[in-house]
Design a protein around this motif. Structure first.
Motif, mmCIF file in Angstrom:
data_model
loop_
_atom_site.group_PDB
_atom_site.id
_atom_site.type_symbol
_atom_site.label_atom_id
_atom_site.label_comp_id
_atom_site.label_asym_id
_atom_site.label_seq_id
_atom_site.Cartn_x
_atom_site.Cartn_y
_atom_site.Cartn_z
ATOM 1 N N ARG A 88 0.862 -1.188 0.000
ATOM 2 C CA ARG A 88 0.000 0.000 0.000
ATOM 3 C C ARG A 88 0.896 1.234 0.000
ATOM 4 N N GLN A 110 -2.721 3.320 -7.144
ATOM 5 C CA GLN A 110 -3.231 2.976 -5.818
ATOM 6 C C GLN A 110 -2.291 2.141 -4.986
ATOM 7 N N GLU A 111 -1.263 1.635 -5.608
ATOM 8 C CA GLU A 111 -0.355 0.745 -4.895
ATOM 9 C C GLU A 111 1.032 0.868 -5.499
#
Lengths: 111, 219
Positions: free
Chosen positions: B124, B160-161
């Motif tokens: 993350r 997003q990651e």
């Protein structure tokens, strides 16, 4: 399992030397046997993390490498004028892609 | 140091197609450790790929986009580059930062990679900089203990990651791939239930995707 555990010594062997001439010629080997002073199959240059970190602040690392290319976003700020910027080059295409990402976290990579 | 194998790969690369960009084609002087510097087991090269969302994905585009940053043969040379480069967490947009053994291109098609594959760890946002540093320090320090199997490492910054990958030479060598997985878990300090994925480059070539359709491992 019950029963008394018998205490046993770790098997070892003593080699008594009575004269220096009995010492092996090759001092990296052990009397009565051989110890590997190198990794079997060859030596490797191994560094632990902390060893590498200790060298981080060596004076040699303070100045940028002579041939360091100016690459927007990685070796120079991405705001450099005239350099292509991943975000601004195709700004409109970014938005639909972001939406797509929300639906599918494993969005497609384009290598 | 024994880099002969990689020198040999370099020569065989020279008859590649004409589609490569200047960075990929350019002949470079071999890099050696400076006086008094701490030599690495292998020399490594930093590459950088800025990505342009929406553009057609293809191997040709990849070769045109990739930028040569520099090659390091000693610990000091590594830090000199690393200290003057952006951290993965600071990179904007979609981009890939590669650190590969000198002579191995960060491409599926490279002779050193074509039988290989990679371990993938998805992180993350906010974790990539530290994870990347721990990973490349372990690689440079020969902590993986898999002989000459390691080809390189990549950090891929996405929307997003962030994704970290370790490439090895022989995808079918299970002893090697599981040792790489275990070392990766240790050096990245991953929780026991972390999902790890493996993908053969041959499969990546087939579906033209780096991180889809992977084999998933949970332990």
């Amino acid at each position: 399992m019950s029963g008394k555990t018998k205490v046993r010594d770790i098997p070892s062997r003593r080699v008594l030397l009575t004269d220096p001439s009995q010492l092996p010629i090759d001092y990296s080997s052990t009397p009565g046997g051989t110890l590997f002073s190198t990794t079997p199959g060859g030596t490797r240059i191994i560094y632990e993390r902390h060893e590498l970190l200790q060298l981080r602040n060596s004076p040699l690392t303070r100045t940028p490498p002579k041939n360091l290319p100016k690459i927007a976003g990685v070796t120079s700020p991405s705001t450099t004028k005239g350099s292509p910027q991943p975000d601004s080059v195709n700004g409109q295409a970014t938005i639909p892609e972001e939406k797509k990402c929300d639906e599918d976290p494993q969005f497609e990579m384009d290598i | 140091m024994n880099n002969n194998k990689f020198d040999a790969l370099k020569t065989s690369d020279s008859d590649d197609s004409d589609n490569e960009n200047k960075d990929m084609k350019e002949e470079r002087e071999p890099v050696t450790p400076g006086p008094g510097e701490h030599a690495l087991q292998f020399a490594y090269t930093f590459w950088f790929t800025p990505r342009f969302p929406g553009r057609q994905a293809s191997s040709l585009n990849f070769e045109q986009n990739i930028k040569y940053v520099g090659t390091v043969a000693s610990v000091e040379q590594f830090w000199a580059y690393y200290s003057h480069m952006g951290r993965p967490g600071d990179l904007t947009g979609h981009s890939d930062l590669h650190l590969f053994k000198d002579g191995v291109k960060p491409m599926w098609e490279d002779p050193a990679n074509k039988e290989g594959g990679k371990w993938i760890v998805r992180l993350r946002k906010g974790l990539a900089s530290r994870a990347w540093e721990n990973l490349i320090l372990a690689m440079l320090g020969e902590q993986f203990m898999v002989g000459e199997e390691i080809c390189g490492a990549v950090v891929s910054v996405r929307f997003q990651e962030d994704i970290i990958s370790v490439w090895n030479k022989t995808a079918s060598d299970q002893a090697t791939t599981s040792r790489i997985r275990d070392t990766l878990k240790r050096v990245l300090n991953l929780p026991p239930n972390t999902i790890m994925e493996y993908k053969m480059h041959l499969d990546s070539l087939k579906d033209n995707s780096s991180f889809r359709n992977t084999d998933v491992f949970v332990r």
